[in-house]
Design an enzyme around this catalytic site. Structure first.
Site, PDB file in Angstrom:
ATOM      1  N   LYS A 170       0.863  -1.180   0.000  1.00 25.52           N
ATOM      2  CA  LYS A 170       0.000   0.000   0.000  1.00 25.52           C
ATOM      3  C   LYS A 170       0.899   1.229   0.000  1.00 25.52           C
ATOM      4  CE  LYS A 170      -1.576   2.891   2.918  1.00 25.52           C
ATOM      5  NZ  LYS A 170      -1.629   4.130   2.101  1.00 25.52           N
ATOM      6  N   PRO A 204      -6.606   4.617   7.146  1.00 27.18           N
ATOM      7  CA  PRO A 204      -7.711   4.091   7.956  1.00 27.18           C
ATOM      8  C   PRO A 204      -8.450   2.918   7.328  1.00 27.18           C
ATOM      9  CG  PRO A 204      -7.727   6.488   7.962  1.00 27.18           C
ATOM     10  CD  PRO A 204      -6.726   6.072   6.937  1.00 27.18           C
ATOM     11  N   VAL A 206      -7.273   0.803   3.944  1.00 31.29           N
ATOM     12  CA  VAL A 206      -6.377  -0.239   3.444  1.00 31.29           C
ATOM     13  C   VAL A 206      -5.256  -0.533   4.433  1.00 31.29           C
ATOM     14  CG1 VAL A 206      -4.750  -0.842   1.599  1.00 31.29           C
ATOM     15  CG2 VAL A 206      -6.951   0.205   1.041  1.00 31.29           C
ATOM     16  N   GLY A 207      -4.665   0.510   5.008  1.00 30.77           N
ATOM     17  CA  GLY A 207      -3.623   0.278   6.004  1.00 30.77           C
ATOM     18  C   GLY A 207      -4.134  -0.508   7.202  1.00 30.77           C
ATOM     19  N   GLU A 245       9.705   2.364  10.611  1.00 23.92           N
ATOM     20  CA  GLU A 245      10.650   3.477  10.470  1.00 23.92           C
ATOM     21  C   GLU A 245       9.803   4.733  10.526  1.00 23.92           C
ATOM     22  OE1 GLU A 245      12.246   6.603   9.315  1.00 23.92           O
ATOM     23  OE2 GLU A 245      12.083   5.718   7.313  1.00 23.92           O
ATOM     24  N   CYS A 279      12.949  12.159   6.898  1.00 22.98           N
ATOM     25  CA  CYS A 279      12.807  11.867   8.329  1.00 22.98           C
ATOM     26  C   CYS A 279      14.125  11.957   9.067  1.00 22.98           C
ATOM     27  CB  CYS A 279      12.174  10.490   8.522  1.00 22.98           C
ATOM     28  SG  CYS A 279      12.965   9.199   7.554  1.00 22.98           S
ATOM     29  N   GLU A 379       8.718  17.453  14.595  1.00 28.55           N
ATOM     30  CA  GLU A 379       9.214  17.182  13.238  1.00 28.55           C
ATOM     31  C   GLU A 379       8.486  18.107  12.274  1.00 28.55           C
ATOM     32  OE1 GLU A 379      10.430  13.292  10.660  1.00 28.55           O
ATOM     33  OE2 GLU A 379       8.438  13.277  11.563  1.00 28.55           O
TER      34      GLU A 379
END
Length: 476
Positions: A170, A204, A206-207, A245, A279, A379
Site C-alpha cells: 500500500k 484508515p 487499506v492500512g 521506520e 525523516c 518534526e
C-alpha cells in the site's frame, strides 16, 4: 497511465471492488493531474488471498530463482527510470533532475544491493547435529510514504522478494503513481502471480485492513510516529511482527574545531534537501555559543542561495512541499518559532516572492532556538533549520539526545577521536560523521519513537526472515 484506476492483484490489473476515485494533486500547481482508486477491505482480502496462495510455491523457491528475478527487475527498472522520475516529480514536487538522480537512483541502489547480498547470504548453518534455518516469514504487508517513495518501496519489496516472502504493497495515496509504474516493472520482469500485489488506498481503510488481517504475518511500515502507533496497536490483535521506520528530529553537532563555513553550508543543504521532507534530516544545528554570530552569517548566506520553484522549472533547487496539509503545518511551526522568541535569520512565513500558487516554503533559518521551543521538538518536514547554542560538548550531546526520536545524528569536527567519541554517545540508529557519502549497505532505522527493526542490505533482509532450529538433524 492506463492502470491508474486499477490494482495489481494475482498477476493482473483489476478494477476495485467498489469505485472510489481520488485526485492526485501536483503540488507545484495545486491542480489535479491524475486519478487513482482507493481500495477497500474487499480489495485487500483478494490481494492477501493471492499472496497466501503464491507463498506455497514462492516461499520454497531457490536462491538462484530469486536472484534471477531480482536481476530481471533491475533491468526493467533501469528501462523505466525516466517514467519513474516524471511520476515522482509530478506527484510530490521533486525537481526533475533530483527526481531522476536521487529519488529513482536510490531505488536502483537498493535493488542492486539486495541482489548482491542475496548472492552470498547463508540461509542455513550447521551447529553440531542441529541445523539453524532462516526462512521467509510469510505474507507481508508493506505500507510506504510519499516523501521518498521509491526508496521505501524498493528497500521493502527487494528484501521481501529476496527472503522468499509474498506481499501486498500500500503506497501513499498522495504520491501513488510511481508505485503503479513499479508494479508494471515487476509484471514485465516476470514476478510470479500473487507474489507481489498492489492496492492503493488510505491508512484508515487499506492500512488498517493490512494491519489486522490474520493472514498477514508481518507489517513493514514507514511514516509518522502517530500512524506507526496505530499500526502496532492494530497488528497486536494477531501478534504479527511489526517493523517501523518513523519520525525524526536529528541533531547536527558542530564541534569547536570544525571549519564552520563548510560545515554550516553542508548542514543547511542536508536539512533543506528534498524540500526538508526527510525523516533523518539534520534539522537541529548545535553550535558553540561563542561562534553563534559567525554561524548565523554562514547559515543565512547558504539558505539564500536556494532557488525555490516548480518541479519542472530550470534551475529549481527546492520544489514545493507535498500538500496543503503539510504547507499549513510548516507555516504554523514557522509562526510558532517567531512567537516563542527565536531569531529569524532567513525566510519566514508565506510563499517565496513570485510564487502565488503551489505549496512553496521560504527556506527558513532560526537562531537562538532553545530546546523547549516547538521548532526544536516537533518534526517540521519542511526546509526549516533551528540553530541552538551550547557551552560544552557534553551539553551538546545532552541537547542532541533530548528528544523522543532517535533516527539519526550528525557530528562534524576535525579531531576524529573527538568526533568518534561524540558519535558513541548519540542515541540514534545512524550517526553521520563529517558529511559522508550515502551508503546502501548501512543499516537504517531508529531508537525510541523513531521505530524498530532495520532496513537496507542484509539488515533489511533479516527483518523478513524467521529463524528455525532443527535439533537432531544429523542424528543417526
Amino acid at each position: 497511465m492506463t492502470h491508474a484506476l486499477q490494482f495489481y492483484i494475482d498477476g493482473a490489473w483489476v478494477d476495485p471492488a467498489v469505485p472510489n476515485p481520488l485526485d492526485v494533486i501536483d503540488p507545484s500547481t495545486e491542480d489535479a493531474f491524475a486519478q487513482i482508486s482507493l481500495g477497500s477491505q474487499t480489495d485487500v482480502a483478494k490481494a492477501v488471498a493471492a499472496a497466501k496462495r503464491a507463498f506455497q510455491t514462492y516461499g520454497f523457491s531457490s536462491v538462484k530463482e530469486r536472484l534471477d528475478l531480482l536481476q530481471q527487475i533491475i533491468a526493467v527498472y533501469k528501462k523505466r527510470s525516466a517514467d519513474l522520475a516524471d511520476a515522482v516529480s509530478r506527484e510530490m514536487g521533486a525537481p526533475r533532475p533530483f527526481a531522476l538522480r536521487s529519488q529513482v537512483g536510490i531505488g536502483l541502489a537498493h535493488l542492486s544491493k539486495i541482489a548482491e547480498v542475496l548472492s552470498s547470504y547463508k540461509f542455513e548453518e550447521k551447529r553440531g547435529s542441529s541445523l539453524i534455518v532462516k526462512e521467509p516469514i510469510g505474507v507481508v504487508g508493506l505500507i510506504t510514504p510519499w516523501n521518498w517513495p521509491l526508496n521505501q518501496i524498493t528497500c521493502k519489496v527487494g528484501p521481501a522478494l529476496a527472503a522468499g516472502c509474498t506481499m501486498v504493497l500500500k503506497p501513499s495515496e498522495i504520491a501513488p503513481l510511481d508505485a503503479i509504474i513499479f508494479a508494471e516493472i515487476l509484471h514485465e520482469a516476470g514476478v510470479p502471480k500473487g507474489v507481489f500485489n498492489l492496492v492503493n488506498g488510505d491508512g484508515p481503510t487499506v492500512g488498517q485492513a493490512l494491519s489486522t488481517h490474520p493472514d498477514i504475518d508481518m507489517v513493514s511500515f514507514t511514516g509518522s510516529t502517530r500512524a506507526g502507533i496505530q499500526v502496532a496497536r492494530s497488528a497486536a490483535e494477531t501478534v504479527k511482527r511489526v517493523a517501523q521506520e518513523l519520525g525524526g528530529k536529528s541533531a547536527n553537532i558542530l564541534l569547536p574545531d570544525v571549519d564552520f563555513a563548510k560545515a554550516v553550508a553542508e548542514g543547511v543543504e542536508n536539512c533543506f534537501g528534498n524540500s526538508g521532507q526527510s525523516c533523518n534530516a539534520p534539522t537541529r544545528m548545535l553550535v558553540p555559543r561563542a561562534r553563534r554570530d559567525e554561524v548565523v552569517q554562514h547559515a543565512k548566506a547558504a539558505a539564500e542561495r536556494f532557488v525555490v520553484g516548480p518541479a519542472d522549472a530550470d534551475g529549481t533547487m527546492l520544489g514545493p512541499v507535498v500538500s496543503q496539509v503539510q504547507f499549513d503545518k510548516i507555516q504554523d511551526l514557522i509562526e510558532s518559532g517567531i512567537k516563542e522568541g527565536a531569531t529569524l535569520v532567513a525566510g519566514g512565513p508565506g510563499r517565496p516572492a513570485g510564487l502565488n500558487h503551489g505549496y512553496f516554503i521560504r527556506p527558513t533559518v532560526f537562531a537562538d532556538v532553545t530546546p523547549e521551543m516547538r521548532i526544536a521538538r516537533e518534526e517540521i518536514f519542511g526546509p526549516v533549520l533551528s540553530i541552538l547554542n551550547y557551552d560544552s560538548v557534553d551539553e551538546a550531546v545532552a541537547i542532541g539526545n533530548d528528544t523522543p526520536y532517535g533516527l539519526a545524528s550528525y557530528v562534524q569536527g576535525k579531531d576524529m577521536d573527538a568526533v568518534r567519541a561524540v558519535a558513541r554517545k548519540m542515541r540514534s540508529g545512524n550517526v553521520y560523521l563529517n558529511d559522508p557519502a550515502w551508503d546502501a549497505g548501512l543499516p537504517f532505522g531508529g531508537y525510541k519513537q523513531s521505530g524498530n527493526g532495520r532496513e537496507y542490505a542484509e539488515y533489511g533482509l533479516e527483518d523478513f526472515l524467521e529463524i528455525k532450529g532443527i535439533a537432531g538433524y544429523d542424528a543417526a
